[in-house]
Design a protein around this motif. Structure first.
Motif, PDB file in Angstrom:
ATOM      1  N   THR A 110      32.188  66.107  13.702  1.00  0.00           N
ATOM      2  CA  THR A 110      33.499  66.434  13.129  1.00  0.00           C
ATOM      3  C   THR A 110      33.896  67.850  13.510  1.00  0.00           C
ATOM      4  O   THR A 110      35.041  68.099  13.929  1.00  0.00           O
ATOM      5  N   ASN A 111      32.979  68.784  13.396  1.00  0.00           N
ATOM      6  CA  ASN A 111      33.268  70.177  13.739  1.00  0.00           C
ATOM      7  C   ASN A 111      33.634  70.344  15.210  1.00  0.00           C
ATOM      8  O   ASN A 111      34.557  71.097  15.545  1.00  0.00           O
ATOM      9  N   VAL A 112      32.942  69.638  16.089  1.00  0.00           N
ATOM     10  CA  VAL A 112      33.251  69.728  17.521  1.00  0.00           C
ATOM     11  C   VAL A 112      34.650  69.183  17.792  1.00  0.00           C
ATOM     12  O   VAL A 112      35.440  69.782  18.530  1.00  0.00           O
ATOM     13  N   SER A 113      34.976  68.068  17.182  1.00  0.00           N
ATOM     14  CA  SER A 113      36.293  67.462  17.369  1.00  0.00           C
ATOM     15  C   SER A 113      37.403  68.422  16.952  1.00  0.00           C
ATOM     16  O   SER A 113      38.393  68.606  17.657  1.00  0.00           O
ATOM     17  N   LEU A 114      37.235  69.041  15.802  1.00  0.00           N
ATOM     18  CA  LEU A 114      38.239  69.976  15.306  1.00  0.00           C
ATOM     19  C   LEU A 114      38.289  71.258  16.133  1.00  0.00           C
ATOM     20  O   LEU A 114      39.366  71.790  16.404  1.00  0.00           O
ATOM     21  N   LYS A 115      37.147  71.743  16.553  1.00  0.00           N
ATOM     22  CA  LYS A 115      37.091  72.982  17.347  1.00  0.00           C
ATOM     23  C   LYS A 115      37.808  72.826  18.686  1.00  0.00           C
ATOM     24  O   LYS A 115      38.521  73.726  19.125  1.00  0.00           O
ATOM     25  N   TYR A 116      37.612  71.674  19.342  1.00  0.00           N
ATOM     26  CA  TYR A 116      38.175  71.480  20.675  1.00  0.00           C
ATOM     27  C   TYR A 116      39.438  70.633  20.678  1.00  0.00           C
ATOM     28  O   TYR A 116      40.018  70.387  21.732  1.00  0.00           O
ATOM     29  N   ASN A 117      39.874  70.195  19.499  1.00  0.00           N
ATOM     30  CA  ASN A 117      41.093  69.407  19.371  1.00  0.00           C
ATOM     31  C   ASN A 117      41.075  68.184  20.297  1.00  0.00           C
ATOM     32  O   ASN A 117      42.056  67.881  20.975  1.00  0.00           O
TER      33      ASN A 117
END
Length: 160
Positions: A110-117
């Motif tokens: 989830t964090n990776v998805s949000l960080k890299y949009n």
């Protein structure tokens, strides 16, 4: 709805956009490879069936499901990758290890998805048994890899 009541390979074709020029990274956990290789086959075939060029599907292995988060980050930071599909299988054991791994992977992706949009798809099985895993990796409940691939396609369509 639990997967015992739903076939993971059945999905709506609504909101499936043209992805012929999109590039997908697929990370596959080496742990439980009988299951994860089947998940990869499902994801790969679903992407190709929906117009993704074979050369636009990049496969990488990570040692286990825990490593999917960092692998996803490395893949997502590449500008030419449009979506990342993470495939793994963590089978419940007799210790709390299962809980820690599953929680860490879910939060990490989830964090990776949000960080890299970018879409970073959680295609990780969390069954109680090997049989349940196989049932969800091309067995009687379909293939979670199919579901993960169509989810990536639909998420890319939302951002057009």
């Amino acid at each position: 709805m639990s997967s015992s009541h739903k076939n993971l390979s059945d999905f709506s074709s609504k909101n499936v956009s043209d992805v012929s020029n999109k590039r997908f990274g697929i990370l596959v956990s080496e742990w439980n490879s009988e299951v994860t290789d089947a998940l990869y086959s499902g994801a790969f075939e679903t992407l190709v069936a929906n117009g993704v060029k074979r050369e636009n599907i990049i496969k990488q292995y990570v040692p286990g499901s825990y490593e999917l988060s960092l692998g996803a980050q490395w893949m997502a930071e590449k500008e030419d990758i449009d979506a990342v599909i993470c495939l793994g299988c963590v089978i419940q054991g007799e210790t709390r290890h299962f809980d820690f791994i599953c929680s860490a992977v879910a939060h990490g992706l989830t964090n990776v998805s949000l960080k890299y949009n970018k879409p970073v798809i959680f295609g990780v099985l969390t069954p109680d048994t090997q049989k349940q895993a196989l049932d969800r990796a091309g067995g009687k409940h379909g293939n979670k890899g199919d579901e993960a691939a169509i989810t990536a396609i639909k998420m890319l369509g939302m951002n057009q």
